[in-house]
Scaffold this motif. Structure first.
Motif, PDB file in Angstrom:
ATOM      1  N   MET A   1       0.825  -1.184   0.000  1.00 27.22           N
ATOM      2  CA  MET A   1       0.000   0.000   0.000  1.00 27.22           C
ATOM      3  C   MET A   1       0.880   1.263   0.000  1.00 27.22           C
ATOM      4  O   MET A   1       0.607   2.218  -0.726  1.00 27.22           O
ATOM      5  N   LEU A   2       1.914   1.253   0.834  1.00 22.15           N
ATOM      6  CA  LEU A   2       2.819   2.398   0.923  1.00 22.15           C
ATOM      7  C   LEU A   2       3.559   2.609  -0.399  1.00 22.15           C
ATOM      8  O   LEU A   2       3.783   3.743  -0.815  1.00 22.15           O
ATOM      9  N   THR A   3       3.880   1.550  -1.080  1.00 25.18           N
ATOM     10  CA  THR A   3       4.565   1.642  -2.368  1.00 25.18           C
ATOM     11  C   THR A   3       3.656   2.292  -3.418  1.00 25.18           C
ATOM     12  O   THR A   3       4.102   3.120  -4.212  1.00 25.18           O
ATOM     13  N   VAL A   4       2.392   1.925  -3.421  1.00 27.00           N
ATOM     14  CA  VAL A   4       1.433   2.490  -4.374  1.00 27.00           C
ATOM     15  C   VAL A   4       1.261   3.990  -4.123  1.00 27.00           C
ATOM     16  O   VAL A   4       1.296   4.802  -5.052  1.00 27.00           O
ATOM     17  N   VAL A   5       1.086   4.385  -2.877  1.00 29.70           N
ATOM     18  CA  VAL A   5       0.926   5.800  -2.526  1.00 29.70           C
ATOM     19  C   VAL A   5       2.193   6.577  -2.904  1.00 29.70           C
ATOM     20  O   VAL A   5       2.124   7.678  -3.464  1.00 29.70           O
ATOM     21  N   GLY A   6       3.357   6.003  -2.620  1.00 31.58           N
ATOM     22  CA  GLY A   6       4.619   6.657  -2.985  1.00 31.58           C
ATOM     23  C   GLY A   6       4.751   6.814  -4.491  1.00 31.58           C
ATOM     24  O   GLY A   6       5.222   7.847  -4.986  1.00 31.58           O
ATOM     25  N   GLY A   7       4.338   5.796  -5.225  1.00 30.07           N
ATOM     26  CA  GLY A   7       4.400   5.862  -6.689  1.00 30.07           C
ATOM     27  C   GLY A   7       3.468   6.926  -7.247  1.00 30.07           C
ATOM     28  O   GLY A   7       3.828   7.688  -8.154  1.00 30.07           O
ATOM     29  N   VAL A   8       2.266   7.021  -6.696  1.00 28.90           N
ATOM     30  CA  VAL A   8       1.304   8.028  -7.138  1.00 28.90           C
ATOM     31  C   VAL A   8       1.831   9.430  -6.823  1.00 28.90           C
ATOM     32  O   VAL A   8       1.757  10.338  -7.654  1.00 28.90           O
ATOM     33  N   LEU A   9       2.379   9.626  -5.632  1.00 30.56           N
ATOM     34  CA  LEU A   9       2.942  10.928  -5.268  1.00 30.56           C
ATOM     35  C   LEU A   9       4.117  11.308  -6.172  1.00 30.56           C
ATOM     36  O   LEU A   9       4.249  12.465  -6.577  1.00 30.56           O
ATOM     37  N   ALA A  10       4.948  10.333  -6.498  1.00 32.20           N
ATOM     38  CA  ALA A  10       6.077  10.600  -7.391  1.00 32.20           C
ATOM     39  C   ALA A  10       5.583  11.017  -8.770  1.00 32.20           C
ATOM     40  O   ALA A  10       6.111  11.962  -9.380  1.00 32.20           O
ATOM     41  N   LEU A  11       4.543  10.349  -9.283  1.00 35.17           N
ATOM     42  CA  LEU A  11       3.980  10.711 -10.584  1.00 35.17           C
ATOM     43  C   LEU A  11       3.345  12.100 -10.549  1.00 35.17           C
ATOM     44  O   LEU A  11       3.481  12.882 -11.492  1.00 35.17           O
ATOM     45  N   LEU A  12       2.656  12.423  -9.463  1.00 34.77           N
ATOM     46  CA  LEU A  12       2.065  13.764  -9.326  1.00 34.77           C
ATOM     47  C   LEU A  12       3.139  14.851  -9.293  1.00 34.77           C
ATOM     48  O   LEU A  12       3.002  15.905  -9.915  1.00 34.77           O
ATOM     49  N   CYS A  13       4.208  14.598  -8.574  1.00 35.39           N
ATOM     50  CA  CYS A  13       5.311  15.571  -8.513  1.00 35.39           C
ATOM     51  C   CYS A  13       5.961  15.742  -9.877  1.00 35.39           C
ATOM     52  O   CYS A  13       6.260  16.860 -10.296  1.00 35.39           O
TER      53      CYS A  13
END
Length: 144
Positions: A1-13
């Motif tokens: 779950m933490l990996t998915v959230v981190g990936g989404v945040l990285a894409l947004l940035c």
């Protein structure tokens, strides 16, 4: 779950950074969208703000000798009279001669108040403009 959230945040940035870069480039890029806009921007850079580096952005070969000479004459006359001229670019007319070539005519008016008397001189000019990844002023001369 933490990996998915981190990936989404990285894409947004990353998306935000790319959007910021594109918007900055559009805001900072010189407007050479049409022949008349390029001529007016070139004349304002050369005659009004006297920024030759900015003027180069709107010209083919680093500037138009006749306009540079005119700018030097105006500056010399200002110094001689102890006044600052107001420069206006008027009656700008575009005639397209080909898909990537155009002729732009304009009147350059310089005005000043000398000894309490408002005086104004106007000269007609003709500019050859080419579309080289945006319109650029390649030649220009006073019209008699």
């Amino acid at each position: 779950m933490l990996t998915v959230v981190g990936g989404v945040l990285a894409l947004l940035c990353l998306g935000g950074a790319i959007t910021g870069y594109v918007l900055y480039n559009r805001a900072a890029a010189p407007d050479r969208s049409t022949p008349d806009v390029a001529v007016v921007n070139y004349l304002q850079a050369t005659l009004v703000s006297r920024d030759l580096n900015r003027a180069k952005l709107f010209s083919c070969n680093g500037g138009v000798p006749a306009v540079n000479e005119f700018a030097a004459q105006v500056a010399g006359r200002e110094q001689e009279l102890g006044v600052a001229f107001s420069i206006n670019i008027e009656n700008v007319v575009v005639s397209k001669t080909a898909v990537s070539d155009a002729v732009v005519t304009a009147v350059i008016r310089r005005s000043a108040s000398i000894d309490g008397v408002h005086q104004s001189l106007a000269d007609a000019w003709r500019f050859d403009v080419k579309d080289k990844e945006g319109w650029r002023v390649c030649a220009g001369n006073r019209v008699s």
